[in-house]
Design an enzyme around this catalytic site. Structure first.
Site, PDB file in Angstrom:
ATOM      1  N   CYS A  44     139.859 -72.922 -49.496  1.00 54.89           N
ATOM      2  CA  CYS A  44     141.038 -73.715 -49.786  1.00 54.89           C
ATOM      3  C   CYS A  44     140.851 -74.505 -51.073  1.00 54.89           C
ATOM      4  CB  CYS A  44     141.296 -74.699 -48.641  1.00 54.89           C
ATOM      5  SG  CYS A  44     141.349 -73.919 -47.009  1.00 54.89           S
TER       6      CYS A  44
ATOM      7  N   ARG B 122     145.820 -73.657 -48.593  1.00 56.73           N
ATOM      8  CA  ARG B 122     145.006 -72.965 -47.592  1.00 56.73           C
ATOM      9  C   ARG B 122     144.942 -71.458 -47.809  1.00 56.73           C
ATOM     10  NH1 ARG B 122     146.067 -71.962 -41.163  1.00 56.73           N
ATOM     11  NH2 ARG B 122     143.894 -71.565 -40.573  1.00 56.73           N
TER      12      ARG B 122
ATOM     13  N   ASP C 114     137.634 -74.333 -37.810  1.00 53.88           N
ATOM     14  CA  ASP C 114     136.428 -75.129 -38.032  1.00 53.88           C
ATOM     15  C   ASP C 114     136.767 -76.498 -38.615  1.00 53.88           C
ATOM     16  OD1 ASP C 114     137.206 -73.886 -40.365  1.00 53.88           O
ATOM     17  OD2 ASP C 114     135.219 -73.222 -40.961  1.00 53.88           O
TER      18      ASP C 114
END
Length: 619
Positions: free
Chosen positions: A2, A53, A105
């Site tokens: 990202c 993202r 995550d």
């Protein structure tokens, strides 16, 4: 992977009006290439975050910025990276009573912070840079992984007691008070050390980079720097056979952990036919075959090299025949990508855009092209980068003149770097002193063990310098060129456990019987054919087409005619004489990669950089 950006100040009310919201949108827009799948912003009273993202895990969820609100306090994260021990960390958090809303995550990282506090970062195994804002205590935290695989730049604005940060420098300039100024120190980085940089140095005046293995704590009182991880000198206890066995285990474990992604996001590898990429590809192919899947691999070359290539001591062979052998051995879905010299020259500018700095010239621009092509079919690639830095693959590990040179061994002579500068610039820069100071500062960080003799100490120093400087340059190159097209590049050889272990393996094991990278080669037995196992190192390919050099000269001549800003630094007559002279393709001025033609391309990049970013030079 990202792109992240943002700002923080306890003294500014960011929610008043639209100014700072608009800045966040501009920051986000400038980082779109790093994350084309989704984006978002967060704006609080004293903090603003922007995020783009590239969706690889929990593709349908995991949007950022991510917020957890506890007792009316917001805890906000923007995160760039991949955590390879996510599942065990998630399990541990669940046992502590935490519940999860996503499978990403990112959420694991945020909850780890809430459970264990700022030092939780020591638990992370992965590649990352991220920011966490604690609104209750009005504190911003900025974190970067152990080897700086993911970038994180920042600047402190003293007048308003604010910090501005971003994955790339270009996003910092969207905050109006951050200006593109380069002073004596920055020019010394460009001409004396470049394309390397000192850890933490971002060339532009007042702009820094969070150092690898560090995090920052930002409050109303300023910035506190914390070291959470550093490379350690240790006594190596294992015998030779145990060392080979453990190296094999650590490498295979690193590759397998880094293959993680959602089902709909398949991985691929770069495959040059050298031992490093061949071994990574072999492990990936084996693991995918167990699931009935076939690995996709890519190799790179330059149009015309089959005609113009000339072997030399730095580049003894072409990759293509060896890559073909590995493809046949592994049975991969293979694609050969070729870059012509026109495209290579054209993308010199894109590679500057990807770094916001002059970089590795056409060594960078060609990789921009290759990554762009790979990204059309894949989002994740595993590479063989960084093996030479830790296993001792470069000439300077083996030759006494490099061991005792008393400076960075990949640039033992500054003469080629100074030969074109104007005399008054040379005097002002005092390049020799700057480089000497940078070298001495770096070697002072190394802990030499009491029983090591002079040669052993020198090899440890060179190994450390390779990891902290040369390897960092290659990691920067890999991140910027891949993320410029939204491709996530993973680097198993830069795994923390593997690198820490190999760093302390004695040289008589690393180079037993004079075999370069012996430990790696022995660990690879049974995974790759003998011909690949013992192939002599040949670095990343470059164009040998003579028309490429002529094209570069014509570009530089045009720049000069158009009033090139680089002429404020470069002597025009010296440059004209240099362009008219014969260029050396064999003797490099930076490592094994950048020789005479790359000097021309580097100057083109410097000129473009000065012009595009409208840089103010302060000498």
């Amino acid at each position: 992977m990202c792109g992240i950006a943002g700002f923080f100040s306890s003294q500014i009310e960011f929610k008043a009006g639209d100014k700072y919201r608009n800045i966040l949108y501009e920051m986000k827009k400038s980082l779109f290439h790093r994350g084309p799948d989704d984006s978002g912003i967060y704006l609080g009273r004293h903090c603003g975050f922007a995020h783009t993202r590239l969706a690889i895990r929990d593709v349908n969820n995991g949007r950022q910025p991510m917020i957890r609100t506890i007792n009316n306090n917001d805890y906000v994260i923007v995160y760039n990276g991949e955590i390879y021990n996510t599942e065990i960390l998630r399990y541990n958090l669940k046992s502590e009573g935490w519940h999860f809303e996503t499978k990403s995550d990112t959420e694991v990282v945020l909850l780890l912070f809430l459970q264990y506090g700022p030092e939780f970062v020591k638990k992370l195994d992965g590649i990352f840079s991220f920011a966490i804002y604690d609104s209750g205590h009005d504190i911003l935290y900025l974190y970067r992984d152990q080897f700086g695989i993911k970038p994180l730049f920042y600047t402190w604005l003293d007048d308003e007691k604010s910090i501005v940060f971003a994955s790339e420098i270009k996003a910092l300039f969207k905050y109006g008070d951050v200006k593109p100024v380069v002073d004596r120190n920055g020019l010394n980085e460009i001409f004396g050390l470049g394309p390397a940089r000192q850890p933490g140095n971002a060339v532009f005046k007042g702009i820094k980079e969070v150092k690898p293995g560090n995090y920052l704590v930002c409050t109303q009182y300023g910035i506190t720097k914390k070291v959470y991880w550093s490379l350690e000198s240790r006594y190596h206890k294992d015998d030779y056979e145990k060392t080979i066995e453990k190296t094999r285990y650590l490498l295979e474990d690193a590759v397998v952990r880094q293959m993680v992604s959602d089902k709909e996001v398949p991985i691929c590898t770069f495959l040059s036919g050298g031992i490093d990429s061949s071994l990574v590809s072999a492990i990936c192919a084996m693991k995918l075959k167990e699931k009935g899947e076939i690995l996709s691999t890519y190799s790179f070359d330059f149009a015309g090299n089959e005609k113009y290539f000339k072997a030399n001591s730095f580049q003894p062979s072409q990759d293509a025949p060896y890559a073909k052998k590995m493809v046949e051995y592994l049975g991969t879905n293979h694609t050969i990508l070729k870059c012509d010299y026109d495209k290579q020259a054209e993308l010199l500018y894109d590679s500057v855009d990807s770094h916001d700095l002059p970089c590795m010239a056409d060594i960078d621009s060609s990789l921009v092209y290759f990554c762009r092509e790979v990204s059309k079919k894949h989002k994740v690639v595993l590479t063989g980068e960084c093996a030479d830095e830790i296993f001792g693959g470069y000439p300077w590990f083996h030759r006494e003149e490099f061991l005792k040179c008393g400076t960075f061994p990949w640039t033992p002579d500054l003469s080629p770097r100074k030969q074109l500068l104007r005399q008054e610039v040379l005097v002002e820069l005092d390049m020799d002193d700057y480089v000497k100071s940078a070298y001495e500062s770096a070697v002072s960080e190394i802990n030499i063990l009491p029983w090591e003799n002079e040669i052993q100490s020198q090899r440890r120093q060179i190994s450390y310098l390779n990891i902290r400087f040369f390897m960092q340059t290659l990691l920067n190159r890999m991140d910027r060129t891949s993320m410029h097209s939204g491709l996530e590049a993973r680097v198993p050889f830069a795994d923390r456990k593997l690198l820490q272990y190999v760093f302390n393996i004695p040289w008589d094991m690393k180079c037993r019987n004079g075999l370069v990278k012996n430990v790696l080669r022995q660990a690879a037995r049974g995974r790759v054919p003998e011909e690949i196992l013992f192939r002599k190192k040949s670095p990343y390919p470059k164009s040998y087409n003579p028309y490429y050099e002529k094209m570069l000269i014509e570009k530089l001549k045009k720049d000069i005619k158009d009033g090139a800003p680089v002429l404020s630094l470069i002597d025009e007559k010296k440059l004209t004489d240099f362009m008219a002279g014969e260029k050396d393709y064999g003797a490099p001025w930076y490592g094994q990669l950048m020789a005479g033609p790359q000097m021309l391309a580097y100057l083109i990049q410097i000129n473009y950089w000065l012009n595009k970013y409208k840089i103010k030079i302060e000498l």
